[in-house]
Scaffold this motif. Structure first.
Motif, mmCIF file in Angstrom:
data_model
loop_
_atom_site.group_PDB
_atom_site.id
_atom_site.type_symbol
_atom_site.label_atom_id
_atom_site.label_comp_id
_atom_site.label_asym_id
_atom_site.label_seq_id
_atom_site.Cartn_x
_atom_site.Cartn_y
_atom_site.Cartn_z
ATOM 1 N N MET A 112 7.565 62.515 89.167
ATOM 2 C CA MET A 112 7.983 61.133 88.916
ATOM 3 C C MET A 112 7.086 60.144 89.664
ATOM 4 O O MET A 112 6.712 59.093 89.136
ATOM 5 N N VAL A 113 6.753 60.468 90.901
ATOM 6 C CA VAL A 113 5.884 59.595 91.696
ATOM 7 C C VAL A 113 4.501 59.474 91.049
ATOM 8 O O VAL A 113 3.927 58.382 90.966
ATOM 9 N N ASN A 114 3.964 60.602 90.572
ATOM 10 C CA ASN A 114 2.658 60.567 89.913
ATOM 11 C C ASN A 114 2.706 59.735 88.634
ATOM 12 O O ASN A 114 1.764 59.004 88.323
ATOM 13 N N ALA A 115 3.809 59.853 87.912
ATOM 14 C CA ALA A 115 3.965 59.051 86.699
ATOM 15 C C ALA A 115 4.042 57.564 87.046
ATOM 16 O O ALA A 115 3.442 56.722 86.367
ATOM 17 N N GLN A 116 4.776 57.252 88.097
ATOM 18 C CA GLN A 116 4.903 55.853 88.506
ATOM 19 C C GLN A 116 3.560 55.288 88.959
ATOM 20 O O GLN A 116 3.205 54.157 88.619
ATOM 21 N N TYR A 117 2.814 56.063 89.726
ATOM 22 C CA TYR A 117 1.497 55.632 90.185
ATOM 23 C C TYR A 117 0.571 55.381 88.995
ATOM 24 O O TYR A 117 -0.153 54.369 88.948
ATOM 25 N N THR A 118 0.591 56.282 88.037
ATOM 26 C CA THR A 118 -0.245 56.127 86.851
ATOM 27 C C THR A 118 0.159 54.897 86.051
ATOM 28 O O THR A 118 -0.690 54.133 85.573
ATOM 29 N N PHE A 119 1.478 54.701 85.911
ATOM 30 C CA PHE A 119 1.961 53.502 85.220
ATOM 31 C C PHE A 119 1.444 52.236 85.904
ATOM 32 O O PHE A 119 0.960 51.304 85.249
ATOM 33 N N THR A 120 1.537 52.187 87.221
ATOM 34 C CA THR A 120 1.113 50.994 87.965
ATOM 35 C C THR A 120 -0.374 50.737 87.777
ATOM 36 O O THR A 120 -0.800 49.586 87.598
ATOM 37 N N LYS A 121 -1.196 51.795 87.818
ATOM 38 C CA LYS A 121 -2.640 51.627 87.629
ATOM 39 C C LYS A 121 -2.958 50.991 86.285
ATOM 40 O O LYS A 121 -3.675 49.980 86.210
ATOM 41 N N TYR A 122 -2.437 51.576 85.233
ATOM 42 C CA TYR A 122 -2.805 51.115 83.897
ATOM 43 C C TYR A 122 -2.108 49.809 83.524
ATOM 44 O O TYR A 122 -2.689 48.973 82.814
ATOM 45 N N ALA A 123 -0.893 49.622 84.017
ATOM 46 C CA ALA A 123 -0.222 48.348 83.769
ATOM 47 C C ALA A 123 -0.945 47.210 84.474
ATOM 48 O O ALA A 123 -1.088 46.108 83.931
ATOM 49 N N ALA A 124 -1.430 47.465 85.689
ATOM 50 C CA ALA A 124 -2.168 46.437 86.418
ATOM 51 C C ALA A 124 -3.488 46.128 85.719
ATOM 52 O O ALA A 124 -3.896 44.966 85.625
ATOM 53 N N LEU A 125 -4.175 47.152 85.223
ATOM 54 C CA LEU A 125 -5.419 46.922 84.493
ATOM 55 C C LEU A 125 -5.159 46.079 83.244
ATOM 56 O O LEU A 125 -5.905 45.144 82.937
ATOM 57 N N TRP A 126 -4.097 46.407 82.521
ATOM 58 C CA TRP A 126 -3.727 45.623 81.338
ATOM 59 C C TRP A 126 -3.397 44.191 81.731
ATOM 60 O O TRP A 126 -3.798 43.238 81.061
ATOM 61 N N ALA A 127 -2.659 44.014 82.846
ATOM 62 C CA ALA A 127 -2.241 42.679 83.278
ATOM 63 C C ALA A 127 -3.426 41.829 83.716
ATOM 64 O O ALA A 127 -3.472 40.628 83.432
#
Length: 258
Positions: free
Chosen positions: A234-249
């Motif tokens: 779950m932590v790895n998924a959250q970290y990955t989400f944050t990376k790509y969401a931040a890049l998109w943002a």
């Protein structure tokens, strides 16, 4: 008579007082210990000096890669062992390192496994073991990349020899602190790629996040690490989400300001 090679243990630090003593205790056998501190406000510097380290200070923070380069330039040994304050060299690994330096191989760098701690458990699966890192190398032949995060040793065509013995890595002792560090890494990753002109779609955020969970939990057998394995997925998924969401943002915000 065979040549005697000197070993420099090199660390970069920032507010590592809680972890530093045990780390330095595990490498006191080295010929010298170099600490490059980035403005610690706790007892990091006094602890390092008390342990016999040669302490230097850096007023600026250029990122992990360049900071490691700066620290290496302060060392005088023939070989560098690059470690972090949350790592400990085990006796078996020490013997392997000493043997490697006594009988060095040409054009060779040395790697070893890390046992990573996650909420009280040294993980054996989930992609966290053996987690080999290349940290022992000739000072005059190799150095770290310039990357701000996830920096690595630039080894070129060198042979990589695996040493026996593990390094202990206290990766995650406190979940909230670990998550805060993950957030910093994710932001730095996204910002660097945004500056390089990289972009991602909204679908990429979803697919990468789901992929990170499945990779940790299923492909890397995280389920064999029990509850910690599920939490880590779950932590790895959250970290990955944050990376790509931040890049998109970053991309979205840049377009709005055009």
């Amino acid at each position: 008579m065979s040549q005697t090679y000197r070993l420099s243990v090199v660390l970069i630090t920032h507010n590592e007082a809680e972890l530093l003593t045990e780390c330095l205790d595990s490498v006191l056998w080295a010929d010298e210990i170099i600490v490059l501190d980035a403005g610690s406000t706790d007892e990091t510097v006094p602890i390092a000096r008390k342990q016999g380290a040669k302490v230097h200070s850096s007023d600026s923070w250029p990122g992990f890669g360049i900071q490691r380069q700066r620290a290496q330039e302060l060392a005088s040994g023939d070989y560098i062992l690059m470690i972090d304050a949350d790592e400990r060299v085990t006796p078996e690994l020490r013997r392997s390192i000493e043997q490697a330096i006594r009988e060095p191989l040409p054009d060779t760098v040395y790697s070893f496994a890390r046992r990573n701690l996650f909420l009280g458990r040294f993980m054996r699966h989930s992609g966290w073991y053996p987690d080999r890192v290349t940290r022992l190398y000739r000072r005059d032949a190799y150095r770290y990349s310039d990357h701000q995060v996830h920096e690595s040793l630039a080894t070129g065509s060198a042979r990589v020899k695996v040493l026996k013995g593990d390094m202990l890595h206290l990766t995650c002792r406190d979940l909230c602190s670990f998550q805060r560090k993950q957030l910093q890494y994710a932001e730095a990753w996204a910002r660097a790629r945004h500056q390089q002109g990289k972009r991602c779609s909204f679908f990429s955020i979803i697919s990468h996040t789901l992929g990170a969970f499945l990779k940790t939990w299923l492909l890397r057998a995280g389920f064999l690490d029990g509850r910690q394995g599920w939490l880590l997925a779950m932590v790895n998924a959250q970290y990955t989400f944050t990376k790509y969401a931040a890049l998109w943002a970053f991309r979205y915000q840049a377009k709005r300001h055009l």
